[in-house]
Design a protein around this motif. Structure first.
Motif, mmCIF file in Angstrom:
data_model
loop_
_atom_site.group_PDB
_atom_site.id
_atom_site.type_symbol
_atom_site.label_atom_id
_atom_site.label_comp_id
_atom_site.label_asym_id
_atom_site.label_seq_id
_atom_site.Cartn_x
_atom_site.Cartn_y
_atom_site.Cartn_z
ATOM 1 N N PRO A 68 0.832 -1.197 0.000
ATOM 2 C CA PRO A 68 0.000 0.000 0.000
ATOM 3 C C PRO A 68 0.872 1.255 0.000
ATOM 4 C CG PRO A 68 0.040 -0.996 2.184
ATOM 5 C CD PRO A 68 0.748 -1.953 1.261
ATOM 6 N N SER A 69 0.306 2.372 -0.410
ATOM 7 C CA SER A 69 1.046 3.628 -0.400
ATOM 8 C C SER A 69 1.545 3.938 1.008
ATOM 9 C CB SER A 69 0.153 4.769 -0.883
ATOM 10 O OG SER A 69 -0.181 4.602 -2.237
ATOM 11 N N ARG A 70 2.727 4.542 1.061
ATOM 12 C CA ARG A 70 3.377 4.995 2.288
ATOM 13 C C ARG A 70 3.807 3.854 3.197
ATOM 14 N NH1 ARG A 70 0.317 10.046 4.829
ATOM 15 N NH2 ARG A 70 2.370 10.223 5.849
ATOM 16 N N ALA A 71 3.790 2.619 2.665
ATOM 17 C CA ALA A 71 4.408 1.505 3.382
ATOM 18 C C ALA A 71 5.921 1.699 3.346
ATOM 19 C CB ALA A 71 4.012 0.183 2.733
ATOM 20 N N VAL A 72 6.634 0.833 4.054
ATOM 21 C CA VAL A 72 8.097 0.933 4.132
ATOM 22 C C VAL A 72 8.724 -0.320 3.535
ATOM 23 C CG1 VAL A 72 10.102 1.179 5.651
ATOM 24 C CG2 VAL A 72 7.972 2.374 6.202
ATOM 25 N N LEU A 73 9.691 -0.123 2.670
ATOM 26 C CA LEU A 73 10.507 -1.213 2.142
ATOM 27 C C LEU A 73 11.899 -1.093 2.752
ATOM 28 C CD1 LEU A 73 11.018 -3.555 0.093
ATOM 29 C CD2 LEU A 73 11.856 -1.798 -1.483
ATOM 30 N N ILE A 74 12.355 -2.160 3.408
ATOM 31 C CA ILE A 74 13.712 -2.197 3.966
ATOM 32 C C ILE A 74 14.518 -3.181 3.139
ATOM 33 C CG2 ILE A 74 15.151 -2.610 5.987
ATOM 34 C CD1 ILE A 74 12.667 -2.154 7.730
ATOM 35 N N GLN A 75 15.459 -2.665 2.382
ATOM 36 C CA GLN A 75 16.335 -3.532 1.585
ATOM 37 C C GLN A 75 17.606 -3.791 2.376
ATOM 38 O OE1 GLN A 75 18.171 -4.020 -2.899
ATOM 39 N NE2 GLN A 75 17.563 -1.973 -2.251
ATOM 40 N N VAL A 76 17.882 -5.062 2.634
ATOM 41 C CA VAL A 76 19.107 -5.445 3.332
ATOM 42 C C VAL A 76 20.214 -5.557 2.292
ATOM 43 C CG1 VAL A 76 20.227 -7.199 4.748
ATOM 44 C CG2 VAL A 76 17.807 -6.626 5.138
ATOM 45 N N VAL A 77 21.227 -4.708 2.427
ATOM 46 C CA VAL A 77 22.304 -4.620 1.441
ATOM 47 C C VAL A 77 23.458 -5.502 1.891
ATOM 48 C CG1 VAL A 77 23.844 -3.082 0.195
ATOM 49 C CG2 VAL A 77 21.608 -2.242 0.951
ATOM 50 N N PRO A 78 23.781 -6.564 1.157
ATOM 51 C CA PRO A 78 24.884 -7.435 1.561
ATOM 52 C C PRO A 78 26.209 -6.688 1.618
ATOM 53 C CG PRO A 78 23.548 -8.459 -0.164
ATOM 54 C CD PRO A 78 23.119 -7.034 -0.068
ATOM 55 N N PHE A 79 27.140 -7.238 2.375
ATOM 56 C CA PHE A 79 28.486 -6.661 2.453
ATOM 57 C C PHE A 79 29.138 -6.715 1.066
ATOM 58 C CE2 PHE A 79 33.054 -7.266 2.779
ATOM 59 C CZ PHE A 79 33.416 -6.183 3.566
ATOM 60 N N GLY A 80 29.865 -5.659 0.708
ATOM 61 C CA GLY A 80 30.600 -5.682 -0.548
ATOM 62 C C GLY A 80 30.473 -4.434 -1.390
ATOM 63 N N GLY A 81 30.045 -3.311 -0.792
ATOM 64 C CA GLY A 81 29.967 -2.064 -1.558
ATOM 65 C C GLY A 81 28.925 -2.095 -2.661
ATOM 66 N N LEU A 82 27.747 -2.644 -2.371
ATOM 67 C CA LEU A 82 26.719 -2.860 -3.396
ATOM 68 C C LEU A 82 25.631 -1.787 -3.410
ATOM 69 C CD1 LEU A 82 26.289 -6.716 -2.907
ATOM 70 C CD2 LEU A 82 27.690 -5.530 -4.598
ATOM 71 N N GLU A 83 25.881 -0.647 -2.758
ATOM 72 C CA GLU A 83 24.847 0.377 -2.654
ATOM 73 C C GLU A 83 24.391 0.883 -4.023
ATOM 74 O OE1 GLU A 83 27.658 0.324 -0.956
ATOM 75 O OE2 GLU A 83 26.935 -0.095 1.086
#
Length: 459
Positions: free
Chosen positions: A358-373
């Protein structure tokens, strides 16, 4: 003492030329470093192609913009039948006597200036993907091409045809939306259902999965163009959908000025999603927000998933864990995602399900180690903003990564990830995606959930 200008000028010129050469070499070195350091691509293609995801430098609004009544295109005879709508996508458009012999990958067109070949999949910059896309030949007949005898029509249609492919990387949910579904919506919504889809590269399970969506865009059953024995005849045909950006739509370039929000509304109708807006107290009849953890079986697994769920419950979240795959019941899973206020997962195709949040929900992306931003930004961070989803990142430290158990602390992979990036996508994928799992720090995880709660709107 006499001054000899003739002797001084050549010397000055030599020094100037040398300085210019040194400057050019230094500039080349700097550019090479910047390119290797920051422009690695998440796809098996040269690094400079990364910019294609965000900016279509070849786009010319005066050449490609739709014009005329909604659903009509300007068939300018001076424009080629097939032309690039971006570096990622090609479109062919024709009007006249059109006969589709899909079983032989041939489309006979009168009038047509010359023979054309095209692959209707929006990833034309990527040879690995395009190798798995069937090529179609546009064959001219009639007039000067009287020697070509087209097959007789066995089925006539009064609506336009739209030919696209589910080859390439389709089957991976991220590519389903990025390469096929969003471009398809952008290119066909304005027909109001009066369009016949011709689909190449059909996988039965894939077609079953997305048929509810196709039925929102077309009033007619999808035709398996590769295996159909009929010769289908149309007054107009469009081949290939237009790509704007990863899971994104540029309203200035789409018929009717539609946006990703319009695409999400289509998904809501398709899968009967009830929740329009997330809430800090969750859905009706609940007193807490729901957290959906996207689980994985292979690489990039949560090694302490149960402990995470327990910590989230203590933080007063209603917790659900789900692992979508190619056999997941799409309508039911879409409704599960739509019931969530916060969705969390390690970088991967499963996060594409944010299209159902739904709108204004939150997505948390877990970024693995390794400079992948840079990779996580292009794939999910930027699209989340278009979808009215609050985006957060949880960056995995080395102490939270399984890589610390595979390599000593001073190993090249752990000390110099950006140097690994210089080796190309295969190296990045092998080291930091295929071999890595994560064990989140529970205190850091709980703090992240509290931040996510603060993003949610109050009831």
């Amino acid at each position: 003492m006499k001054h000899h200008p003739a002797r001084g000028r050549p010397e000055a010129r030599r020094m100037g030329n040398a300085a210019m050469v040194v400057t050019m070499l230094l500039s080349l070195c700097v550019l090479t470093y910047i390119k290797a350091r920051y422009c690695s691509t998440p796809f098996p293609k040269a690094a400079e192609e990364l910019e294609v995801v965000e900016v279509d430098e070849d786009y010319d609004s005066t050449r490609y913009k739709m014009s005329g009544p909604i659903g009509e295109e300007d068939f300018d005879p001076s424009r080629p039948t097939c032309y690039n709508t971006s570096k990622r996508s090609e479109r062919c458009a024709a009007v006249g006597d059109i006969r589709v012999d899909g079983n032989h990958s041939a489309i006979y067109i009168n009038p047509l200036d010359k023979e054309w070949k095209t692959k209707p999949y929006a990833r034309r910059h990527d040879p690995v993907a395009m190798d798995d896309v069937r090529e179609f030949t546009l064959v001219p007949f009639g007039g000067a091409n009287h020697t070509v005898v087209p097959p007789l029509c066995t089925r006539n249609h009064s609506v336009p045809a739209f030919l696209f492919s589910s080859g390439g990387f389709a089957g991976n949910l991220y590519h389903d939306y990025t390469d096929v579904l969003v471009p398809l919506f952008t290119s066909t919504h304005h027909f109001g259902g009066e369009v016949q889809f011709l689909l190449s590269g059909i996988k039965d399970w894939w077609l079953d999965k997305f048929t509810p969506l196709f039925r929102q865009l077309s009033r007619y059953d999808v035709i398996d163009v590769d295996n159909d024995q009929e010769v289908h005849c149309f007054p107009r045909i469009f081949i290939g959908a237009t790509f704007h950006r990863a899971m994104g739509i540029d309203p200035a370039r789409s018929p009717g000025g539609v946006t990703v929000a319009d695409f999400k509304h289509l998904l809501r109708r398709t899968f009967r999603l009830e929740r329009a807006v997330a809430s800090r107290t969750g859905a009706p009849r609940r007193d807490k927000p729901r957290l959906l953890i996207i689980s994985r079986k292979s690489s990039r697994r949560f090694l302490n998933e149960r402990a995470m769920a327990h910590a989230a419950a203590l933080a007063k979240f209603d917790v659900r864990i789900a692992e979508p795959d190619n056999h997941t019941d799409m309508p039911n899973f879409a409704r599960l995602v739509n019931s969530a206020d916060v969705m969390m997962g390690v970088h991967g195709a499963g996060l594409t399900n944010m299209v159902f949040l739904p709108s204004r929900a939150v997505l948390i992306q877990v970024v693995p180690f390794g400079g992948l931003e840079w990779l996580t930004r292009v794939t999910f961070k930027d699209p989340a903003n278009d979808m009215d989803v609050n985006y957060m990142e949880y960056n995995v430290s080395l102490d939270e990564s399984s890589l610390r158990d595979l390599y000593p602390r001073d190993h090249f992979y752990l000390k110099h990830p950006y140097d690994v990036h210089k080796k190309g996508w295969d190296a990045i994928k092998t080291v930091y995606l295929d071999k890595q799992n994560v064990r989140l720090n529970l205190a850091k995880f709980t703090n992240t959930l509290e931040q996510a709660r603060n993003f949610l709107p109050s009831p």
